[in-house]
Structure formats: C-alpha cells, structure tokens
Scaffold this motif. Structure first.
Motif, PDB file in Angstrom:
ATOM      1  N   ASP A  28     -11.760  15.949  10.131  1.00 17.24           N
ATOM      2  CA  ASP A  28     -11.230  14.895   9.262  1.00 17.24           C
ATOM      3  C   ASP A  28     -10.734  15.505   7.971  1.00 17.24           C
ATOM      4  OD1 ASP A  28     -13.395  15.430   7.657  1.00 17.24           O
ATOM      5  OD2 ASP A  28     -14.560  13.669   8.268  1.00 17.24           O
ATOM      6  N   ALA A  29     -10.282  14.623   7.079  1.00 15.71           N
ATOM      7  CA  ALA A  29      -9.681  15.103   5.830  1.00 15.71           C
ATOM      8  C   ALA A  29     -10.681  15.831   4.969  1.00 15.71           C
ATOM      9  CB  ALA A  29      -9.075  13.917   5.058  1.00 15.71           C
ATOM     10  N   LEU A  76      -2.465  19.302   6.162  1.00 11.52           N
ATOM     11  CA  LEU A  76      -2.597  17.922   5.713  1.00 11.52           C
ATOM     12  C   LEU A  76      -1.577  17.593   4.628  1.00 11.52           C
ATOM     13  CD1 LEU A  76      -6.500  17.663   5.547  1.00 11.52           C
ATOM     14  CD2 LEU A  76      -4.991  16.412   7.111  1.00 11.52           C
ATOM     15  N   GLY A  79       2.233  17.597   6.012  1.00  9.28           N
ATOM     16  CA  GLY A  79       2.577  16.516   6.932  1.00  9.28           C
ATOM     17  C   GLY A  79       3.313  16.984   8.170  1.00  9.28           C
ATOM     18  N   ILE A 105      -1.698  11.135  11.592  1.00  7.91           N
ATOM     19  CA  ILE A 105      -1.239  10.138  10.619  1.00  7.91           C
ATOM     20  C   ILE A 105      -1.639   8.745  11.105  1.00  7.91           C
ATOM     21  CG2 ILE A 105       0.735   9.307   9.326  1.00  7.91           C
ATOM     22  CD1 ILE A 105       0.163  12.250   8.903  1.00  7.91           C
ATOM     23  N   ASP A 106      -2.198   7.930  10.201  1.00  9.11           N
ATOM     24  CA  ASP A 106      -2.538   6.542  10.582  1.00  9.11           C
ATOM     25  C   ASP A 106      -1.330   5.637  10.368  1.00  9.11           C
ATOM     26  OD1 ASP A 106      -2.322   6.167   7.863  1.00  9.11           O
ATOM     27  OD2 ASP A 106      -4.472   5.945   7.503  1.00  9.11           O
ATOM     28  N   ASP A 108      -0.615   3.664   8.119  1.00  8.08           N
ATOM     29  CA  ASP A 108      -0.110   3.597   6.749  1.00  8.08           C
ATOM     30  C   ASP A 108       0.583   4.906   6.331  1.00  8.08           C
ATOM     31  OD1 ASP A 108      -1.171   1.078   6.505  1.00  8.08           O
ATOM     32  OD2 ASP A 108      -3.124   1.848   5.817  1.00  8.08           O
ATOM     33  N   GLY A 109       0.688   5.810   7.295  1.00  4.38           N
ATOM     34  CA  GLY A 109       1.340   7.082   6.974  1.00  4.38           C
ATOM     35  C   GLY A 109       0.443   8.055   6.244  1.00  4.38           C
ATOM     36  N   ARG A 110      -0.843   7.785   6.320  1.00  2.70           N
ATOM     37  CA  ARG A 110      -1.788   8.669   5.623  1.00  2.70           C
ATOM     38  C   ARG A 110      -2.377   9.671   6.608  1.00  2.70           C
ATOM     39  NH1 ARG A 110      -7.243   8.404   4.942  1.00  2.70           N
ATOM     40  NH2 ARG A 110      -7.259   6.400   6.008  1.00  2.70           N
ATOM     41  N   ALA A 111      -2.437  10.946   6.211  1.00  2.00           N
ATOM     42  CA  ALA A 111      -3.033  11.986   7.064  1.00  2.00           C
ATOM     43  C   ALA A 111      -4.542  11.864   6.952  1.00  2.00           C
ATOM     44  CB  ALA A 111      -2.561  13.362   6.625  1.00  2.00           C
ATOM     45  N   TYR A 112      -5.180  11.460   8.040  1.00  4.17           N
ATOM     46  CA  TYR A 112      -6.624  11.238   7.996  1.00  4.17           C
ATOM     47  C   TYR A 112      -7.407  12.366   8.698  1.00  4.17           C
ATOM     48  CZ  TYR A 112      -6.139   9.678  12.868  1.00  4.17           C
ATOM     49  OH  TYR A 112      -5.876   9.613  14.209  1.00  4.17           O
TER      50      TYR A 112
END
Length: 635
Positions: A28-29, A76, A79, A105-106, A108-112
C-alpha cells in the motif's frame, strides 16, 4: 457475435501469479504488504500470512529497505510504470533483480498501492560483471605487456582498432600516431620485408614471421609476429590480430653464436689440417735428411774442382729449400719448437719498417702508428717477424698500383679484462671477397697465379699466433683494403739465464768411440751411420726401441752415447733413453726429429741434458753435436 469472456476471480488470479518464476508483490501507499506470491515465499522462507501488514524495514536490512521504499515512492509519485535493478539478499549472496513497478489507481485517480514484478537476473548480472572484470584484467595485462598486442581492421576501411602501450618503447612512436594514420604500420616495415608482412595479414592460418621495422629515431629492430586473420560470415578477411615481439637481441645473439660456431669449425678444420701437415712434414723431413746427407757425402767425395760438385751443391740447395717449406708446415701445425723471448712489439715493427721500407717500392707509403708504453710480449722473434713479413708482402701484392701500408699497435682489454697487445697491418689494396676471406687461413689456398706462392703464409701465421696464445683475424671488403689484426697476451720478461746454452766447440773426431743409432726410417738410419763411420766412430744400429733394448740385454752391447729418433712405433725415443739411463744414469743422449710438439709421446718428458737436432740436418751439424756431447761426458 463472440461470446463474452468469463470474469477472472481472485483465486484464478492468485493461481496465475503463483505459478510464475517472477517475484510478484503489492504494497500500500504506506509500504505495507497486501499480497505476495509463492516465489516470494520460497525465496525469503516466509509464509504470506506472516508477511501481510509488514514493511520492507521489517524484512530486510535498513539500507536495502530504504532503496525499496524509494523506488516505491517514485512509482506512486509518477503515476506510471518504472523499471530499475534491485538487489536483495539470497542464500548464496546478494541477488540481482530487474523490477517493474506500477501504481494502482482508485476511482478518484488516487494511487493507493504499488505492484511490483521482479525477475531474477543474478546469473546474467554475475556473467556481465565477470566479463567486465576479465576485460579489465586483459586490458591491464595488454597495457603492461612488453610485446605489442594489436587488432587491425582491414574491411570496410583500414584502421587500427587496438594497440598496446609497448608499441611506443619498441617503435619510438606513440599509439596515437598509428590510430590517426592506419597506413603508418606498413610504412615502418622495411621495403624488402613488406611483401612478407602483407602476405601474413592475408593468410588464413596463424603463422610466425620475422621482419625488420624502422624506429622513429632511425634505428632498426627485428620483430617476430604471430598473427591470425578474422573473417566475416562470407569468409572474407576483415581484420587481423596478434602479437609483435622485439627479438633484436635474440637475433644478434643467434648471429654471434653462428659466427662463433663458424670460427670453431674453422679452428677445428685448421687444427686437423695442422696435424696432417705435421705428419707430412715429419715424413718429408726424413726424406730430406737422406737427400741432404748423401749430397754432403757426394760433394765431399768429389771435391770443389770436380765438374759434378756443382750438381751436388744444387741437390743440397734444393734440400734446403724443401727444409724451409717443411718448417712452414711445422709452424702452421704448431709442431716447430719455439724459442720465446721478451719482445717490444714497437721495436720489432720499426725494425721491419726500416728493413722493408725501400724494397716495397716508392709507390707504397709505408708508415707506423705505434702506441707508446706498450707492455712486452713473450714470443719467438723469428716467428713474429715471419708473420709480419707475410702480412706485409700480401699487402704489397694487393696494391699493384701503389697505396698506403700501415703497421699500428695498441693496448686492448680482452673479454675477461686481461691486457693484450694488438698489432694491425692495414693496406688500401683491392681487398677480398667474402668467399676468399672465408678461406684465407686455409693452407695451400692462394689467389695468386701458379708458381707465385705456396698458400702457406696466412696458415703459418695462424699457427704461430695461436701457439703464442693469441688470436689472428682478417677484415676486408672488395675495393676497401684489408686489415690483418694480431692480438697477443701482454707478458712479463723472461727470467734471466733462460734460453739456449752455448756448447763448447767440437773437440776432436771420433777416434773409435761407439755410437748407438736407433732410427725406424731405414734410409735415414743408413746415411747417419755412414756419416758417423766416415768421421771415425764405431756405430751400432737398431730399427726400433724394442730391438735396441734386446741388443743391450742379450748381446751385452757397449756404446758411449745414444743417438735416437724421437717418434718411433711402439716406444718413443725418450722412453728408450729413460730405460737405458735406469742402468746408466750418465749415458749421453742426442735426439733427432723432424716433428716435435709439446710432451713427447708416451708421456715421457724430453731430458733437459739431451740436445735435439731437427731433420733435415747436414753432416756438419750432426757431427758437431755428437762431438760436443761426447766432449762434455767423456774425458
């Protein structure tokens, strides 16, 4: 329409990643493990249940974990997928992986999270490292080698691809010059050797050649090249690579050894010829002794007023000329006993110049260049003068139209540091060809016409100088004159009182005294006996030492002196004299011989109180020696 593909569930996905040889994981992040495959479990010896929730800092050393985390953050933040090499500990040491990392990427475009696929490239990495290490070692080896290591491209365009540093010390030119001018290597090869050199760069097989190469300073070196060609897929020669070695010193050593071997062979040939000459002279002297004896007897019988007296004198003169010739043979064979004395070489040279200066002719400029303060030499003066005389006359013959003749002396040092006196006879004559020079010291070899010389001059000089412990050599080129060089060891003065002792003059004729003559040559024995009997002696004779001993023991032979040849079959004259003197220590002994060299045969030394007369001798010499010897021992 194509049927829709079935959806892939978690179990199917895990089965897929578990059966690959790559290491697959997801973090994870915050860097905590969300998933690992079986290869990960196998490599690190952990179960996936125990890994979940841990970070790399919980599993690896800090420095390795920091690198892993840094790579995760890069993926991360960017991207997009990234690729790098990573190292991780293994059972057999650090292992190298090529790793691809990409962000998850979720909506919402966030790298999780970040996923990674790592492929083990340790073997390839180690092989590449070994190759780099090997190449580095080869480079260091090549750069420090004393030989030139090279690779030269022939196609498509000529060019020097590699050249080791040794090229500068061998050729005097830096490697950069050969890189800048590919044709330079060919230009450095001597023109006479270029065809061989070019051919070696086209030959399909490895071969070794030797050629000459010009240095930048104008000097020349001998190069031994071992090279092989490189071909392309079509079989065309596209390059040549190999080694060039400087063999100049080896070539010089081989040449020197060859010259020494040639000198040794010449010395052995001359020595064997000398032995032959000595044997011939011995037999010839016996013949001359007979001729001379009979000529003396005939002349005495005829008297000076007889018409045949001149003929007898002519026979005697011819015998004397033959005697002079055999003496040259004996000197050449080193069988003529020497009478050494202390000599000043400069004085001998000056005396010779005064004696021959006018006789050589006005067209010859005869000079001397004498080094001052030369140490003396010890040598038979007559033999030294004969050497000089032969050399001067040879030089005169080589200058029919005139020229310059120089006798020079100097002091030199031999290879072992010993002092030696050098004498050079230098002329500006026609010189000699290499073929003539090679045979110059051979007996009976002459370039003069028939009847103009015996060919024994230089051969005799060789024997004389060698017998004195010196060396003699010739230097000559056609049209550039000749130099005869004699080197003799520097000597010390002989002890005063050494040399020949003058005997008193003959006292009186034989008066019936008995002489025992032992001589194996019948003709010589006969003439000696006749001369002695004519002088009033009683004579007994034996043909060999064995017969002489038998006559003494069985016939009770009585005699006043022994006159014996030296070299006879079975036993030498010196051994015979020793046998007889065992019973009569005061027995007078006179030896006669046509050949005497060093210790007498059989190892028996010549008695110091026994004089020696050399064949051929005339009747006066024989009778004088016999008279003087008896006068000393019989009163």
């Amino acid at each position: 329409m194509r049927a829709p593909l079935p959806e892939i569930g978690r179990d199917q996905l895990m089965a897929l990643i578990d059966h690959t040889s790559a290491v697959i994981y997801m973090r994870d992040a915050d860097g905590r493990y969300l998933l690992v495959n079986r290869e990960y479990e196998r490599l690190f010896g952990l179960r996936r249940e125990d890994i979940m929730g841990l970070t790399d800092h919980d599993l690896f050393p800090r420095d390795i974990a920091d690198k892993f985390r840094q790579n995760d953050l890069e993926a991360l933040a960017g991207g997009v997928p990234v690729q790098m090499e990573e190292e991780a500990p293994g059972e057999d040491g650090p292992r190298t992986y090529i790793t691809a990392k990409f962000p998850l990427i979720d909506g919402d475009g966030r790298a999780y999270a970040v996923a990674g696929i790592s492929t083990d490239i340790t073997k390839r990495s180690r092989a590449e490292a070994a190759l780099r290490h090997s190449e580095e070692r080869f480079r260091l080896l090549a750069e420090h080698a004393q030989d030139i290591i090279f690779r030269y491209r022939l196609e498509p365009e000529p060019g020097m691809e590699y050249l080791s540093r040794a090229v500068e010390s061998i050729t005097g030119r830096p490697a950069e010059e050969f890189y800048a001018r590919p044709e330079l290597i060919m230009e450095c090869v001597l023109p006479e050797d270029r065809p061989l050199f070019e051919q070696s760069w086209q030959a399909p097989r490895t071969r070794t050649i030797t050629f000459r190469l010009c240095r930048a300073d104008g000097g020349m070196v001998f190069i031994e090249q071992r090279a092989s060609t490189v071909t392309d897929d079509a079989g065309r020669v596209v390059a040549v690579e190999g080694i060039m070695r400087d063999v100049t010193e080896r070539i010089a050593a081989e040449r020197e050894r060859s010259e020494l071997e040639q000198q040794l062979r010449q010395a052995e040939r001359l020595d064997s010829l000398g032995q032959l000459a000595g044997g011939i002279a011995h037999d010839f002297n016996n013949i001359l002794a007979v001729i001379s004896g009979y000529a003396d007897m005939l002349a005495e019988e005829l008297g000076e007023d007889h018409p045949g007296y001149a003929d007898a004198a002519g026979i005697k003169q011819a015998a004397n000329r033959g005697s002079a010739l055999t003496r040259q043979l004996l000197i050449f064979s080193r069988s003529e006993p020497s009478r050494p004395e202390t000599l000043d070489l400069n004085a001998v040279a000056e005396d010779l110049q005064r004696m021959l200066g006018r006789t050589l002719g006005e067209d010859i400029e005869f000079t001397t260049e004498l080094a001052p303060d030369l140490p003396p030499i010890v040598m038979d003066r007559s033999k030294l003068e004969q050497v000089l005389m032969n050399a001067v006359l040879n030089s005169r013959a080589a200058m029919p139209d005139g020229g310059r003749l120089t006798i020079a002396t100097s002091l030199e040092r031999a290879g072992d540091g010993a002092a030696q006196v050098s004498l050079a006879v230098v002329d500006t004559g026609c010189g000699m060809t290499p073929e003539v020079l090679a045979r110059a010291f051979e007996p009976f070899f002459t370039t003069r016409g028939r009847g103009s010389g015996t060919g024994l001059g230089l051969a005799t000089a060789y024997g004389v100088v060698t017998d004195a412990g010196g060396t003699i050599s010739l230097e000559s080129q056609p049209g550039r004159g000749t130099t005869l060089r004699v080197r003799l060891p520097a000597g010390v003065a002989l002890t005063p009182g050494t040399g020949m002792v003058e005997l008193p003059p003959p006292a009186r004729p034989g008066r019936g005294r008995r002489v025992f003559v032992v001589e194996d040559e019948e003709a010589v024995r006969d003439i000696v006996c006749r001369l002695l009997r004519k002088a009033g002696y009683e004579v007994a004779a034996a043909a060999n030492p064995a017969e002489a001993l038998r006559m003494c023991r069985e016939d009770d032979l009585r005699f006043d002196m022994l006159l014996s040849d030296v070299i006879m079959p079975g036993m030498s004259g010196t051994q015979l004299a020793a046998e007889l003197r065992a019973q009569r220590p005061d027995l007078p002994v006179l030896f006669m011989s046509g050949y005497t060299s060093g210790p007498a045969p059989g190892g028996q030394a010549m008695p110091p109180d026994a004089p020696l007369i050399h064949k051929p001798f005339d009747s006066k010499t024989l009778l004088n020696e016999v008279h003087q010897l008896l006068a000393q021992h019989i009163h």
